[in-house]
Design a protein around this motif. Sequence first.
Motif, PDB file in Angstrom:
ATOM      1  N   UNK A  51      29.226  37.216  34.575  1.00  0.00           N
ATOM      2  CA  UNK A  51      28.136  36.563  35.302  1.00  0.00           C
ATOM      3  C   UNK A  51      28.636  35.994  36.645  1.00  0.00           C
ATOM      4  N   UNK A  52      29.911  35.640  36.707  1.00  0.00           N
ATOM      5  CA  UNK A  52      30.456  35.113  37.972  1.00  0.00           C
ATOM      6  C   UNK A  52      30.326  36.157  39.079  1.00  0.00           C
ATOM      7  N   UNK A  53      30.722  37.383  38.762  1.00  0.00           N
ATOM      8  CA  UNK A  53      30.626  38.460  39.751  1.00  0.00           C
ATOM      9  C   UNK A  53      29.169  38.712  40.129  1.00  0.00           C
ATOM     10  N   UNK A 182      35.553  38.302  51.147  1.00  0.00           N
ATOM     11  CA  UNK A 182      35.820  39.538  50.401  1.00  0.00           C
ATOM     12  C   UNK A 182      36.770  39.281  49.244  1.00  0.00           C
ATOM     13  N   UNK A 183      37.426  38.124  49.249  1.00  0.00           N
ATOM     14  CA  UNK A 183      38.209  37.700  48.090  1.00  0.00           C
ATOM     15  C   UNK A 183      37.343  37.569  46.849  1.00  0.00           C
ATOM     16  N   UNK A 184      36.013  37.546  47.007  1.00  0.00           N
ATOM     17  CA  UNK A 184      35.097  37.568  45.862  1.00  0.00           C
ATOM     18  C   UNK A 184      35.283  38.850  45.053  1.00  0.00           C
ATOM     19  N   UNK A 185      35.826  39.871  45.683  1.00  0.00           N
ATOM     20  CA  UNK A 185      36.123  41.107  44.944  1.00  0.00           C
ATOM     21  C   UNK A 185      37.321  40.922  44.001  1.00  0.00           C
ATOM     22  N   UNK A 186      37.719  39.704  43.782  1.00  0.00           N
ATOM     23  CA  UNK A 186      38.686  39.349  42.741  1.00  0.00           C
ATOM     24  C   UNK A 186      38.048  39.424  41.357  1.00  0.00           C
ATOM     25  N   UNK A 187      36.720  39.492  41.316  1.00  0.00           N
ATOM     26  CA  UNK A 187      35.994  39.687  40.053  1.00  0.00           C
ATOM     27  C   UNK A 187      34.994  40.824  40.237  1.00  0.00           C
ATOM     28  N   UNK A 188      34.540  41.365  39.130  1.00  0.00           N
ATOM     29  CA  UNK A 188      33.446  42.324  39.176  1.00  0.00           C
ATOM     30  C   UNK A 188      33.882  43.764  39.272  1.00  0.00           C
ATOM     31  N   UNK A 189      32.898  44.613  39.349  1.00  0.00           N
ATOM     32  CA  UNK A 189      33.137  46.052  39.278  1.00  0.00           C
ATOM     33  C   UNK A 189      32.431  46.787  40.412  1.00  0.00           C
ATOM     34  N   UNK A 190      32.878  47.997  40.639  1.00  0.00           N
ATOM     35  CA  UNK A 190      32.169  48.904  41.540  1.00  0.00           C
ATOM     36  C   UNK A 190      31.921  50.211  40.801  1.00  0.00           C
ATOM     37  N   UNK A 191      30.770  50.789  41.042  1.00  0.00           N
ATOM     38  CA  UNK A 191      30.455  52.101  40.477  1.00  0.00           C
ATOM     39  C   UNK A 191      31.238  53.183  41.227  1.00  0.00           C
ATOM     40  N   UNK A 192      31.615  54.215  40.487  1.00  0.00           N
ATOM     41  CA  UNK A 192      32.424  55.296  41.065  1.00  0.00           C
ATOM     42  C   UNK A 192      31.852  55.814  42.381  1.00  0.00           C
ATOM     43  N   UNK A 193      30.541  55.914  42.438  1.00  0.00           N
ATOM     44  CA  UNK A 193      29.900  56.449  43.634  1.00  0.00           C
ATOM     45  C   UNK A 193      30.305  55.752  44.924  1.00  0.00           C
ATOM     46  N   UNK A 235      30.098  55.508  35.829  1.00  0.00           N
ATOM     47  CA  UNK A 235      31.117  54.570  35.326  1.00  0.00           C
ATOM     48  C   UNK A 235      31.519  53.570  36.415  1.00  0.00           C
ATOM     49  N   UNK A 236      32.192  52.495  36.002  1.00  0.00           N
ATOM     50  CA  UNK A 236      32.625  51.477  36.957  1.00  0.00           C
ATOM     51  C   UNK A 236      34.131  51.250  36.834  1.00  0.00           C
ATOM     52  N   UNK A 237      34.688  50.633  37.860  1.00  0.00           N
ATOM     53  CA  UNK A 237      36.098  50.208  37.823  1.00  0.00           C
ATOM     54  C   UNK A 237      36.163  48.762  38.280  1.00  0.00           C
ATOM     55  N   UNK A 238      37.114  48.004  37.748  1.00  0.00           N
ATOM     56  CA  UNK A 238      37.297  46.622  38.198  1.00  0.00           C
ATOM     57  C   UNK A 238      37.784  46.600  39.638  1.00  0.00           C
ATOM     58  N   UNK A 239      37.195  45.730  40.432  1.00  0.00           N
ATOM     59  CA  UNK A 239      37.609  45.604  41.831  1.00  0.00           C
ATOM     60  C   UNK A 239      39.010  45.003  41.939  1.00  0.00           C
ATOM     61  N   UNK A 240      39.349  44.105  41.012  1.00  0.00           N
ATOM     62  CA  UNK A 240      40.710  43.575  40.902  1.00  0.00           C
ATOM     63  C   UNK A 240      41.270  44.107  39.593  1.00  0.00           C
ATOM     64  N   UNK A 241      42.204  45.037  39.712  1.00  0.00           N
ATOM     65  CA  UNK A 241      42.708  45.746  38.536  1.00  0.00           C
ATOM     66  C   UNK A 241      43.608  44.879  37.660  1.00  0.00           C
ATOM     67  N   UNK A 242      44.012  43.723  38.157  1.00  0.00           N
ATOM     68  CA  UNK A 242      44.919  42.887  37.369  1.00  0.00           C
ATOM     69  C   UNK A 242      44.174  41.751  36.662  1.00  0.00           C
ATOM     70  N   UNK A 243      43.701  40.763  37.388  1.00  0.00           N
ATOM     71  CA  UNK A 243      43.007  39.615  36.773  1.00  0.00           C
ATOM     72  C   UNK A 243      41.505  39.758  37.053  1.00  0.00           C
ATOM     73  N   UNK A 244      40.873  40.655  36.312  1.00  0.00           N
ATOM     74  CA  UNK A 244      39.530  41.126  36.664  1.00  0.00           C
ATOM     75  C   UNK A 244      38.412  40.108  36.479  1.00  0.00           C
TER      76      UNK A 244
END
Length: 327
Positions: A51-53, A182-193, A235-244
């Motif tokens: 929900x944060x993202x 853009x540091x907000x991309x420390x959480x959340x996902x992006x769709x492959x597209x 599908x989605x991928x985490x924007x921050x691959x470590x502490x998602x």
Amino acid sequence: MGMTLRILLLGCILHLASAQLRVGFYSSSCPQAESIVQQVVQKKFSSDASITAALLRMHFHDCFVRGCDASILIDSTKSKSSEKDAGPNLTVRGYELIDEAKKNLEAACPSTVSCADIITLATRNAVALAGGPAYNVSTGRRDGQVSDSSEVNLPGPTLSVSDAAQFFTAKGLTLNDMIVLLGAHTVGVAHCGFFQDRLSNFQGTGKPDPTMDPTLAARLLKSCGTQSRPLNKDPTAFLDQNTSFIVDKEFYNQIRSKKGILQIDQQLALDRSSAPLVSRLAANDNLFRQSFANAMIKMGSVEVLVGNAGEIRKNCRVFNKPSSRAL
Ligand code: HEM
Ligand SMILES: *[C@@H]1O[C@H](CO)[C@@H](O)[C@H](O)[C@H]1NC(C)=O
Ligand SMILES: *[C@@H]1O[C@H](CO)[C@@H](O)[C@H](O)[C@H]1NC(C)=O
Ligand SMILES: CC(=O)N[C@H]1CO[C@H](CO)[C@@H](O)[C@@H]1O
């Protein structure tokens, strides 16, 4: 009325109005306002930390179209397509949380707390719950009376840093604000597209984007494939691959290690205009926390409606009166 007088008057009104956005705006009109929002966010966060993202992105999209006025919450009608239905908004989430907070606020203090303030407060609370900085935000925003999908013009993920920055400077924010936000991309996902073009045939080269870590590119290619899909099946991928799920400075370390998912994120670490601040943020937790809080406060003040402008919606998804009245 003469033109000069009218401009002077308008100037006064705007000036008075800006004086009305302040921390604790509801302290006498609805003392429970901030704790009601806090409870709803806390409950949601405990079962769904994503929900944060969702709220961070909603807040950003709201503030960048007509200012932070909850125009993003309006549902489309048969005759009118609202912001929500514009391309970039397709995957914005979190509307139900705002509805629940509004319902509880209307029960406690009818027609008092704006939907625009609910988004701002809820985002602030969700950031703190996810390990990010806790900060005080000003309130007193009013809700807008216009929401039009054709007005949605948000930066895309393949823009250069300088082209993306123009969207921010147009809102009175700086390049540095953009780097921090853009540091907000420390959480959340992006769709492959949104990043698939980087994975196998970047700009027609037949190879992955050389600025992406090859192991990461190979892994993402496996989950995304090369075909394009409708967003709801993508599908989605985490924007921050470590502490998602944590709001921390780790995003900046990731992009410095070629692990940015979106092209714009990766470019932040490479562009001469942004790389120095990126490396300072990556190295300094206090700097990140302080800067992120300040930038969020600044973003939350973009083109706000205050005083008697706009309205206090009773239902965040619909205007109180037909929007034809506005303007
Ligand atoms: C140049 C500016 C920006 C660009 C190009 C951009 C682009 C994107 C894109 C393409 C996505 C993926 C959406 C999806 O697949 O559903 C995304 C997600 C996200 N964006 Fe941004 N963004 C920008 C700035 C911001 C800002 C300023 C914030 C907040 C302060 C923000 C917060 C987020 C969050 C939290 C997500 C994940 C959403 C989720 O998991 O539901 N972005 N962004
Ligand atoms: C927020 O404001 C309250 C009361 O004005 C103050 O006690 C508190 O220290 C402030 N918190 C932050 C993080 O600035
Ligand atoms: C992941 O993040 C943690 C905390 O910031 C850090 O200590 C660690 O080195 C990171 N690991 C990787 C593989 O990036
Ligand atoms: C969350 C939300 O309201 N998404 C809408 C975005 O727009 C599409 C159509 O363009 C709607 O189907 C979604 O419901």
